[in-house]
Design a protein around this motif. Structure first.
Motif, PDB file in Angstrom:
ATOM      1  N   GLY A 230       0.885  -1.324   0.098  1.00 16.50           N
ATOM      2  CA  GLY A 230       0.198   0.009   0.178  1.00 16.50           C
ATOM      3  C   GLY A 230       0.701   1.204   0.133  1.00 16.50           C
ATOM      4  N   TYR A 231       0.360   2.205  -0.634  1.00 14.03           N
ATOM      5  CA  TYR A 231       0.987   3.582  -0.727  1.00 14.03           C
ATOM      6  C   TYR A 231      -0.088   4.793  -0.512  1.00 14.03           C
ATOM      7  CZ  TYR A 231       4.270   0.582  -3.360  1.00 14.03           C
ATOM      8  OH  TYR A 231       5.167  -0.435  -3.685  1.00 14.03           O
ATOM      9  N   ASP A 232       0.317   5.893   0.380  1.00 16.13           N
ATOM     10  CA  ASP A 232      -0.601   6.977   0.792  1.00 16.13           C
ATOM     11  C   ASP A 232       0.411   8.243   0.500  1.00 16.13           C
ATOM     12  OD1 ASP A 232      -2.328   8.761   1.055  1.00 16.13           O
ATOM     13  OD2 ASP A 232      -2.965   8.200   3.137  1.00 16.13           O
ATOM     14  N   GLU A 233       0.724   8.635  -0.525  1.00 18.96           N
ATOM     15  CA  GLU A 233       1.507   9.974  -0.556  1.00 18.96           C
ATOM     16  C   GLU A 233       1.241  10.992  -0.036  1.00 18.96           C
ATOM     17  OE1 GLU A 233       4.067   9.520  -4.733  1.00 18.96           O
ATOM     18  OE2 GLU A 233       2.234  10.519  -4.865  1.00 18.96           O
ATOM     19  N   ALA A 234      -0.074  11.293   0.135  1.00 16.21           N
ATOM     20  CA  ALA A 234      -0.884  12.305   0.933  1.00 16.21           C
ATOM     21  C   ALA A 234      -0.407  12.402   2.687  1.00 16.21           C
ATOM     22  CB  ALA A 234      -2.606  12.477   0.858  1.00 16.21           C
ATOM     23  N   ALA A 235       0.099  11.240   2.896  1.00 13.12           N
ATOM     24  CA  ALA A 235       0.670  11.304   4.361  1.00 13.12           C
ATOM     25  C   ALA A 235       1.664  11.988   4.626  1.00 13.12           C
ATOM     26  CB  ALA A 235       0.868   9.854   4.848  1.00 13.12           C
ATOM     27  N   VAL A 236       2.550  12.374   3.649  1.00 10.65           N
ATOM     28  CA  VAL A 236       3.884  13.076   3.981  1.00 10.65           C
ATOM     29  C   VAL A 236       4.100  14.270   3.003  1.00 10.65           C
ATOM     30  CG1 VAL A 236       4.957  11.349   5.185  1.00 10.65           C
ATOM     31  CG2 VAL A 236       5.363  11.517   2.586  1.00 10.65           C
ATOM     32  N   LEU A 237       2.914  14.204   1.770  1.00 11.54           N
ATOM     33  CA  LEU A 237       3.364  15.106   0.829  1.00 11.54           C
ATOM     34  C   LEU A 237       2.080  16.364   0.527  1.00 11.54           C
ATOM     35  CD1 LEU A 237       4.387  13.064  -2.501  1.00 11.54           C
ATOM     36  CD2 LEU A 237       6.072  14.397  -0.772  1.00 11.54           C
ATOM     37  N   LYS A 238       2.399  17.419   0.000  1.00 12.85           N
ATOM     38  CA  LYS A 238       1.277  18.373   0.072  1.00 12.85           C
ATOM     39  C   LYS A 238       1.132  18.508  -1.425  1.00 12.85           C
ATOM     40  CE  LYS A 238       0.578  23.213   0.695  1.00 12.85           C
ATOM     41  NZ  LYS A 238       0.903  24.331   1.274  1.00 12.85           N
ATOM     42  N   ALA A 239      -0.077  18.354  -1.873  1.00 10.57           N
ATOM     43  CA  ALA A 239      -0.429  18.659  -3.380  1.00 10.57           C
ATOM     44  C   ALA A 239      -0.346  19.935  -4.075  1.00 10.57           C
ATOM     45  CB  ALA A 239      -1.810  17.982  -3.454  1.00 10.57           C
ATOM     46  N   GLY A 240       0.373  19.782  -5.104  1.00 16.60           N
ATOM     47  CA  GLY A 240       0.432  21.211  -5.916  1.00 16.60           C
ATOM     48  C   GLY A 240      -1.047  21.459  -6.229  1.00 16.60           C
ATOM     49  N   GLU A 241      -0.948  22.872  -6.817  1.00 18.55           N
ATOM     50  CA  GLU A 241      -2.398  23.497  -7.219  1.00 18.55           C
ATOM     51  C   GLU A 241      -2.599  23.770  -8.553  1.00 18.55           C
ATOM     52  OE1 GLU A 241      -2.834  26.379  -4.241  1.00 18.55           O
ATOM     53  OE2 GLU A 241      -3.343  25.123  -2.604  1.00 18.55           O
ATOM     54  N   ARG A 242      -1.519  24.089  -9.408  1.00 16.01           N
ATOM     55  CA  ARG A 242      -1.634  24.464 -10.680  1.00 16.01           C
ATOM     56  C   ARG A 242      -0.775  23.797 -11.667  1.00 16.01           C
ATOM     57  NH1 ARG A 242       2.499  27.996 -12.088  1.00 16.01           N
ATOM     58  NH2 ARG A 242       4.085  28.420 -10.384  1.00 16.01           N
ATOM     59  N   PRO A 243      -1.159  23.783 -12.944  1.00 12.73           N
ATOM     60  CA  PRO A 243      -0.471  23.356 -14.222  1.00 12.73           C
ATOM     61  C   PRO A 243       0.815  24.147 -14.338  1.00 12.73           C
ATOM     62  CG  PRO A 243      -2.775  23.158 -14.683  1.00 12.73           C
ATOM     63  CD  PRO A 243      -2.500  24.036 -13.327  1.00 12.73           C
ATOM     64  N   VAL A 244       1.871  23.613 -15.086  1.00 10.13           N
ATOM     65  CA  VAL A 244       3.090  24.344 -15.141  1.00 10.13           C
ATOM     66  C   VAL A 244       3.549  24.027 -16.502  1.00 10.13           C
ATOM     67  CG1 VAL A 244       5.324  25.183 -14.641  1.00 10.13           C
ATOM     68  CG2 VAL A 244       3.541  24.908 -12.884  1.00 10.13           C
ATOM     69  N   ALA A 245       3.861  24.884 -17.267  1.00 11.35           N
ATOM     70  CA  ALA A 245       4.641  24.734 -18.647  1.00 11.35           C
ATOM     71  C   ALA A 245       5.599  25.809 -18.810  1.00 11.35           C
ATOM     72  CB  ALA A 245       3.740  24.667 -19.823  1.00 11.35           C
ATOM     73  N   PHE A 246       6.701  25.470 -19.586  1.00  9.20           N
ATOM     74  CA  PHE A 246       7.775  26.607 -19.739  1.00  9.20           C
ATOM     75  C   PHE A 246       7.873  26.470 -21.315  1.00  9.20           C
ATOM     76  CE2 PHE A 246      10.135  22.737 -18.378  1.00  9.20           C
ATOM     77  CZ  PHE A 246      11.002  22.555 -19.304  1.00  9.20           C
ATOM     78  N   THR A 247       8.688  27.379 -21.942  1.00  9.37           N
ATOM     79  CA  THR A 247       9.201  27.512 -23.075  1.00  9.37           C
ATOM     80  C   THR A 247      10.860  27.199 -23.233  1.00  9.37           C
ATOM     81  OG1 THR A 247       7.573  29.123 -23.894  1.00  9.37           O
ATOM     82  CG2 THR A 247       9.435  29.033 -25.163  1.00  9.37           C
ATOM     83  N   LEU A 248      11.053  26.188 -24.253  1.00 10.04           N
ATOM     84  CA  LEU A 248      12.203  25.615 -24.379  1.00 10.04           C
ATOM     85  C   LEU A 248      12.932  25.797 -25.913  1.00 10.04           C
ATOM     86  CD1 LEU A 248      13.793  22.337 -23.583  1.00 10.04           C
ATOM     87  CD2 LEU A 248      14.216  23.326 -25.836  1.00 10.04           C
ATOM     88  N   THR A 249      13.991  26.799 -25.914  1.00 11.40           N
ATOM     89  CA  THR A 249      14.437  27.053 -27.229  1.00 11.40           C
ATOM     90  C   THR A 249      15.575  26.039 -27.590  1.00 11.40           C
ATOM     91  OG1 THR A 249      13.768  29.442 -27.121  1.00 11.40           O
ATOM     92  CG2 THR A 249      15.118  28.837 -28.810  1.00 11.40           C
ATOM     93  N   ASP A 250      15.515  25.399 -28.788  1.00 11.97           N
ATOM     94  CA  ASP A 250      16.546  24.786 -29.015  1.00 11.97           C
ATOM     95  C   ASP A 250      17.847  24.987 -29.912  1.00 11.97           C
ATOM     96  OD1 ASP A 250      15.766  24.554 -31.748  1.00 11.97           O
ATOM     97  OD2 ASP A 250      14.510  22.595 -31.548  1.00 11.97           O
ATOM     98  N   HIS A 251      18.622  24.281 -30.037  1.00  8.49           N
ATOM     99  CA  HIS A 251      19.838  24.846 -30.881  1.00  8.49           C
ATOM    100  C   HIS A 251      19.513  25.400 -32.187  1.00  8.49           C
ATOM    101  CE1 HIS A 251      22.733  22.243 -28.431  1.00  8.49           C
ATOM    102  NE2 HIS A 251      22.237  23.413 -27.480  1.00  8.49           N
ATOM    103  N   ALA A 252      18.396  24.881 -32.712  1.00  3.69           N
ATOM    104  CA  ALA A 252      18.142  25.317 -34.161  1.00  3.69           C
ATOM    105  C   ALA A 252      17.185  26.534 -34.201  1.00  3.69           C
ATOM    106  CB  ALA A 252      17.275  24.258 -34.807  1.00  3.69           C
TER     107      ALA A 252
END
Length: 268
Positions: A125-147
């Motif tokens: 059994g596993y229960d991450e909520a016992a020691v972890l606090k849930a995040g609240e928002r989605p996150v994205a970022f922009t990556l510019t490649d070598h090209a």
């Protein structure tokens, strides 16, 4: 752009885990990867869940965060540190945070895992909520490649994979899924869920996993892989530490979205 999904079998020694991570990241860079993704809990798999509270770092300050920043700068590569335990205002709970660093070593994005895993099959059994606090928002970022191409990169972690509404909100070209899937759930659902997220979002998926039997007795599924926007698995590794490499093509991505403009057809 070449990407790498790093597969590990992390243990209870922070130093050993960071050494292993650096070796694998170095392999990825020498193979030409511009982006490398480490698995969930890459830095630490404690003897018990509460152990992660002992190494939880202050955001912006700590050994693991310094490692990620320094290594990104050293290798001149984008690195996403699968997850790092970060302290919260509640000392009994940490954030399970995925951190993205650019080649200058700057942390450009932080995503706290929103969906916390709970599972019991009568034997384990596993229960991450016992020691972890849930995040609240989605996150994205922009990556510019070598090209010079800009990629929108959406962040997620492990159990998030079962919640497609998160990925819809990300509206990304690349979806990242660092994970430590259990052997039981991974064997049943891991690949099919990853391919589904790629197909329905017409996006590349880079999934970096823990794989093997860990010092704490936990067994993780592995099968780190990269999926293209049509749902084709481009590269994968079943078990053990390794580097899974694949080429992401912005032209291929655009062609699939043009040929089948499903994202434009959404009504809900």
């Amino acid at each position: 752009m070449k990407v790498a999904a790093i597969q590990m079998v992390s243990g209870i020694s922070l130093e050993h885990n960071l050494t292993q991570a650096h070796e694998l990241l170095d392999q990825a860079r020498h193979a030409g990867a511009e982006l490398a993704v480490l698995p969930e809990y890459f830095c630490f798999m404690g003897a018990r869940d509460a152990d992660k509270l002992l190494i939880a770092e202050t955001p912006g300050l700590g050994k693991v965060q310094d490692f990620l920043s320094d290594t990104a700068r050293e290798l001149q590569m984008w690195i996403v540190g699968g997850t790092v335990p970060l302290a919260t205002d509640d000392p009994s709970h940490a954030a399970n945070a995925s951190l993205a660093y650019d080649p200058s070593g700057r942390c450009v994005a932080r995503y706290d895992k929103i969906h916390l895993f709970r599972f019991h099959d009568g034997q384990q059994g596993y229960d991450e909520a016992a020691v972890l606090k849930a995040g609240e928002r989605p996150v994205a970022f922009t990556l510019t490649d070598h090209a010079g191409h800009d990629w929108r990169v959406g962040m997620s972690v492990c159990y998030d994979l079962r919640f497609p509404e998160l990925y819809r909100q990300l509206q990304a070209d690349i979806l990242l899924v660092p994970a430590a899937f259990t052997y039981v759930t991974g064997q049943a659902h891991w690949e099919v869920l990853l391919r589904a997220r790629a197909i329905e979002n017409q996006a590349y998926v880079v999934a970096a996993a823990q794989s093997g039997t860990h010092e704490n007795g936990r067994r993780t599924w592995g099968q780190s892989l990269v999926v293209d926007p049509w749902g084709v698995v481009l590269a994968q590794q079943a078990t053990g530490p390794g580097v899974v490499l694949a080429e992401l093509d912005p032209v291929h991505l655009a062609q699939i979205r043009q040929r089948l403009p499903a994202l434009q057809h959404r009504r809900l």
